[in-house]
Design an enzyme around this catalytic site. Structure first.
Site, short mmCIF file in Angstrom:
data_model
loop_
_atom_site.label_atom_id
_atom_site.label_comp_id
_atom_site.label_asym_id
_atom_site.label_seq_id
_atom_site.Cartn_x
_atom_site.Cartn_y
_atom_site.Cartn_z
N HIS A 62 54.12 -100.86 -16.85
CA HIS A 62 55.36 -100.25 -16.39
C HIS A 62 55.35 -100.20 -14.86
O HIS A 62 54.28 -100.20 -14.24
CB HIS A 62 55.49 -98.82 -16.95
CG HIS A 62 55.49 -98.78 -18.43
ND1 HIS A 62 56.62 -98.94 -19.18
CD2 HIS A 62 54.48 -98.62 -19.32
CE1 HIS A 62 56.32 -98.86 -20.47
NE2 HIS A 62 55.01 -98.67 -20.58
N THR A 120 40.02 -104.20 -14.70
CA THR A 120 41.28 -104.20 -13.95
C THR A 120 41.47 -105.46 -13.12
O THR A 120 42.56 -105.70 -12.63
CB THR A 120 41.34 -102.98 -13.00
OG1 THR A 120 40.25 -103.05 -12.09
CG2 THR A 120 41.29 -101.67 -13.78
N LYS A 121 40.39 -106.23 -12.96
CA LYS A 121 40.44 -107.46 -12.15
C LYS A 121 39.72 -108.58 -12.88
O LYS A 121 38.90 -108.33 -13.77
CB LYS A 121 39.78 -107.23 -10.79
CG LYS A 121 40.53 -106.22 -9.96
CD LYS A 121 39.93 -106.06 -8.60
CE LYS A 121 40.80 -105.05 -7.85
NZ LYS A 121 40.22 -104.56 -6.65
N GLY A 148 31.97 -101.88 -26.82
CA GLY A 148 32.81 -100.87 -27.45
C GLY A 148 33.56 -100.00 -26.45
O GLY A 148 33.04 -99.63 -25.40
N ASN A 155 35.76 -105.81 -34.16
CA ASN A 155 35.28 -104.68 -34.94
C ASN A 155 36.40 -103.64 -35.09
O ASN A 155 37.50 -103.82 -34.60
CB ASN A 155 34.04 -104.10 -34.27
CG ASN A 155 33.06 -103.51 -35.27
OD1 ASN A 155 33.45 -102.90 -36.26
ND2 ASN A 155 31.78 -103.70 -35.01
N ARG A 171 32.89 -104.02 -12.78
CA ARG A 171 32.43 -104.89 -11.69
C ARG A 171 31.20 -105.66 -12.15
O ARG A 171 30.47 -105.22 -13.04
CB ARG A 171 32.13 -104.07 -10.44
CG ARG A 171 31.02 -103.07 -10.62
CD ARG A 171 30.77 -102.25 -9.35
NE ARG A 171 29.77 -101.24 -9.60
CZ ARG A 171 28.46 -101.46 -9.66
NH1 ARG A 171 27.99 -102.67 -9.48
NH2 ARG A 171 27.62 -100.49 -9.90
#
Length: 183
Positions: A113, A163-164, A140, A83, A178
């Site tokens: 970084h 993040t995991k 979204g 979208n 999670r």
């Protein structure tokens, strides 16, 4: 001696100001500019532009605006939809399976970084690949961070920061994202 592009794709520190990489990003930006400024009614032209940029194994549709770094590191499966406002920083490989839906403003970042400020100030950059499985719906405003793998048959709730890795057959939400239940 490896090129900066080879280092980039290997996930090693590389120089983003390398002449070859700058030219390739400019090529991708020109194509995304053309795509984003093509009339919505010109669906065939929009698809032709994107097929010069990304690797598409089947049918797909991406709403404008769409942004990416290189394009050639993005591989999408059959029946893909993104979208409005999708951003894919494809400094490394982004592999997306079949039947994947991205809601508005989904952002996929392979680029990262160093945490060490001295290395960061010295201009070091690196990237980690991202894999998104089959039959995935990403809500979204979700951000997918470098190195993440999202399994098959997954729903990611809106506004999540992934993040995991996320396993198969689950609903996952939040910041950090999670698992909240199995499907």
């Amino acid at each position: 001696m490896r090129s900066e592009k080879e280092k980039m794709l290997a996930g090693d520190f590389y120089n983003a100001d390398d002449e070859e990489l700058v030219k390739e990003r400019e090529y991708a930006r020109n194509l995304t500019f053309e795509f984003n400024n093509t009339r919505p009614s010109e669906k065939r032209k929009k698809e032709e532009i994107l097929r010069k940029l990304i690797i598409a194994k089947g049918s797909f549709y991406i709403e404008a605006p769409f942004y990416c770094d290189y394009g050639y590191n993005i591989e999408i499966g059959e029946n893909f939809y993104a979208n409005f406002g999708c951003v894919i920083l494809d400094v490394n490989k982004v592999q997306i399976g079949n039947n994947v839906l991205l809601a508005p403003n989904v952002q996929i970042y392979t680029a990262t970084h160093p945490i060490d400020p001295e290395e960061r100030i010295a201009g070091k950059e690196f990237a980690e690949p991202i894999v998104i499985g089959n039959n995935v719906w990403i809500g979204g405003g979700t951000i997918i961070c470098p190195g993440v793998k999202i399994g098959d048959n997954v729903t990611i709730g809106a506004g999540s920061v992934v993040t995991k890795d996320i396993p198969n057959n689950v609903v996952a939400v939040g910041n950090p994202c999670r698992v909240i239940r199995k499907i």
